[in-house]
Design a protein around this motif. Sequence first.
Motif, PDB file in Angstrom:
ATOM      1  N   ASP A  55     -46.962   3.156   7.943  1.00 32.03           N
ATOM      2  CA  ASP A  55     -46.429   1.848   8.323  1.00 32.03           C
ATOM      3  C   ASP A  55     -45.904   1.100   7.097  1.00 32.03           C
ATOM      4  O   ASP A  55     -46.490   1.194   6.013  1.00 32.03           O
ATOM      5  CB  ASP A  55     -47.524   1.000   8.986  1.00 32.03           C
ATOM      6  CG  ASP A  55     -47.982   1.565  10.315  1.00 32.03           C
ATOM      7  OD1 ASP A  55     -47.346   2.506  10.835  1.00 32.03           O
ATOM      8  OD2 ASP A  55     -48.999   1.066  10.834  1.00 32.03           O
ATOM      9  N   ASP A  57     -46.299  -1.641   5.680  1.00 31.95           N
ATOM     10  CA  ASP A  57     -47.121  -2.824   5.413  1.00 31.95           C
ATOM     11  C   ASP A  57     -48.113  -2.478   4.310  1.00 31.95           C
ATOM     12  O   ASP A  57     -48.098  -1.360   3.765  1.00 31.95           O
ATOM     13  CB  ASP A  57     -47.836  -3.297   6.692  1.00 31.95           C
ATOM     14  CG  ASP A  57     -48.758  -2.257   7.301  1.00 31.95           C
ATOM     15  OD1 ASP A  57     -49.016  -1.199   6.682  1.00 31.95           O
ATOM     16  OD2 ASP A  57     -49.235  -2.488   8.432  1.00 31.95           O
ATOM     17  N   GLN A  81     -39.580  -2.716   7.392  1.00 33.44           N
ATOM     18  CA  GLN A  81     -40.342  -3.523   8.349  1.00 33.44           C
ATOM     19  C   GLN A  81     -39.526  -3.954   9.555  1.00 33.44           C
ATOM     20  O   GLN A  81     -40.022  -3.885  10.678  1.00 33.44           O
ATOM     21  CB  GLN A  81     -40.925  -4.750   7.657  1.00 33.44           C
ATOM     22  CG  GLN A  81     -42.146  -4.443   6.846  1.00 33.44           C
ATOM     23  CD  GLN A  81     -42.851  -5.690   6.345  1.00 33.44           C
ATOM     24  OE1 GLN A  81     -42.331  -6.800   6.424  1.00 33.44           O
ATOM     25  NE2 GLN A  81     -44.049  -5.509   5.806  1.00 33.44           N
ATOM     26  N   GLU A  82     -38.304  -4.387   9.332  1.00 33.20           N
ATOM     27  CA  GLU A  82     -37.522  -4.903  10.469  1.00 33.20           C
ATOM     28  C   GLU A  82     -37.236  -3.837  11.520  1.00 33.20           C
ATOM     29  O   GLU A  82     -36.995  -4.159  12.678  1.00 33.20           O
ATOM     30  CB  GLU A  82     -36.234  -5.568   9.989  1.00 33.20           C
ATOM     31  CG  GLU A  82     -35.220  -4.637   9.384  1.00 33.20           C
ATOM     32  CD  GLU A  82     -34.062  -5.367   8.723  1.00 33.20           C
ATOM     33  OE1 GLU A  82     -32.936  -4.882   8.870  1.00 33.20           O
ATOM     34  OE2 GLU A  82     -34.281  -6.385   8.063  1.00 33.20           O
ATOM     35  N   GLU A  85     -40.930  -3.311  13.680  1.00 39.22           N
ATOM     36  CA  GLU A  85     -41.622  -4.524  14.113  1.00 39.22           C
ATOM     37  C   GLU A  85     -41.331  -4.800  15.581  1.00 39.22           C
ATOM     38  O   GLU A  85     -40.208  -4.649  16.052  1.00 39.22           O
ATOM     39  CB  GLU A  85     -41.159  -5.704  13.247  1.00 39.22           C
ATOM     40  CG  GLU A  85     -41.949  -6.965  13.446  1.00 39.22           C
ATOM     41  CD  GLU A  85     -41.372  -7.901  14.507  1.00 39.22           C
ATOM     42  OE1 GLU A  85     -42.147  -8.666  15.095  1.00 39.22           O
ATOM     43  OE2 GLU A  85     -40.155  -7.849  14.754  1.00 39.22           O
ATOM     44  N   HIS A  86     -42.391  -5.166  16.312  1.00 41.34           N
ATOM     45  CA  HIS A  86     -42.247  -5.571  17.707  1.00 41.34           C
ATOM     46  C   HIS A  86     -43.268  -6.667  17.984  1.00 41.34           C
ATOM     47  O   HIS A  86     -44.473  -6.444  17.850  1.00 41.34           O
ATOM     48  CB  HIS A  86     -42.476  -4.379  18.640  1.00 41.34           C
ATOM     49  CG  HIS A  86     -42.380  -4.728  20.084  1.00 41.34           C
ATOM     50  ND1 HIS A  86     -41.184  -5.039  20.691  1.00 41.34           N
ATOM     51  CD2 HIS A  86     -43.334  -4.831  21.037  1.00 41.34           C
ATOM     52  CE1 HIS A  86     -41.406  -5.317  21.963  1.00 41.34           C
ATOM     53  NE2 HIS A  86     -42.703  -5.199  22.200  1.00 41.34           N
ATOM     54  N   GLY A  88     -44.261  -9.178  16.286  1.00 42.77           N
ATOM     55  CA  GLY A  88     -45.148  -9.466  15.174  1.00 42.77           C
ATOM     56  C   GLY A  88     -46.007  -8.302  14.716  1.00 42.77           C
ATOM     57  O   GLY A  88     -46.678  -8.386  13.704  1.00 42.77           O
ATOM     58  N   ASP A  89     -45.995  -7.205  15.459  1.00 39.93           N
ATOM     59  CA  ASP A  89     -46.766  -6.020  15.087  1.00 39.93           C
ATOM     60  C   ASP A  89     -45.854  -5.077  14.303  1.00 39.93           C
ATOM     61  O   ASP A  89     -44.752  -4.758  14.751  1.00 39.93           O
ATOM     62  CB  ASP A  89     -47.290  -5.313  16.333  1.00 39.93           C
ATOM     63  CG  ASP A  89     -48.065  -4.057  16.014  1.00 39.93           C
ATOM     64  OD1 ASP A  89     -48.941  -4.098  15.137  1.00 39.93           O
ATOM     65  OD2 ASP A  89     -47.774  -3.008  16.638  1.00 39.93           O
ATOM     66  N   ILE A  90     -46.306  -4.644  13.126  1.00 32.73           N
ATOM     67  CA  ILE A  90     -45.518  -3.756  12.278  1.00 32.73           C
ATOM     68  C   ILE A  90     -46.175  -2.392  12.273  1.00 32.73           C
ATOM     69  O   ILE A  90     -47.362  -2.262  11.961  1.00 32.73           O
ATOM     70  CB  ILE A  90     -45.425  -4.304  10.839  1.00 32.73           C
ATOM     71  CG1 ILE A  90     -44.672  -5.631  10.857  1.00 32.73           C
ATOM     72  CG2 ILE A  90     -44.749  -3.301   9.910  1.00 32.73           C
ATOM     73  CD1 ILE A  90     -44.698  -6.371   9.541  1.00 32.73           C
ATOM     74  N   ASN A  94     -43.667   1.305  16.565  1.00 37.12           N
ATOM     75  CA  ASN A  94     -42.659   0.377  17.093  1.00 37.12           C
ATOM     76  C   ASN A  94     -41.234   0.779  16.731  1.00 37.12           C
ATOM     77  O   ASN A  94     -40.287   0.175  17.217  1.00 37.12           O
ATOM     78  CB  ASN A  94     -42.919  -1.029  16.546  1.00 37.12           C
ATOM     79  CG  ASN A  94     -44.269  -1.549  16.969  1.00 37.12           C
ATOM     80  OD1 ASN A  94     -44.689  -1.385  18.110  1.00 37.12           O
ATOM     81  ND2 ASN A  94     -44.974  -2.153  16.038  1.00 37.12           N
TER      82      ASN A  94
END
Length: 184
Positions: A55, A57, A81-82, A85-86, A88-90, A94
């Motif tokens: 991930d 993050d 990240q973009e 991300e869904h 607010g969850d990274i 997603n």
Amino acid sequence: MIKEIIVVEGKSDTAAIHRAVEAETIETGGSAIGAAVLQRIMLAQQRRGVIILTDPDHAGERIRKIVAARVPGCKHAFIIQELAEHKGDIGIENASPEAIRDALANVKSEYQGAVSQLAFDDLIKAGLMLHPDAAARRLEVGKTLGIGYCNGKQFYKRCTIFQISREEFEAAVEQLDRRGLKDE
């Protein structure tokens, strides 16, 4: 079928990988990677090779560092990240199948003992450190180079271990300067 085994964090990441490509995965079960999991990753690296896709993050970066330190020669795939991300969850779970396929198509090999063609001053001059928009600029240049987002020190380290040439670096910065930041 991807030859290498892809290291991911959990079951939902494995499901996302399977939606995108035909590949086998090893799940770390989070950032508390046990000795047995590291042993399986070492065996996978010896037999087939390993691609780390964690991930984008802090926890994912921690896992990437632990695995890379304990299992030399891993390849690295990055999703920004973009794209992961869904609501607010990274996480890799997603990311779209296309984003996963793109990350795996642009895998980077790590070179231990590599000598950088760049200096910290190059990052400063390019506005990637000590600049009001340094973080956003690193994000964009990291996307272009396929090395993901990280802080200035880690950005320099990734440029070194992935043997980013001065020409590649300068072209990525020039591309950013021509197009500007997305928020501008």
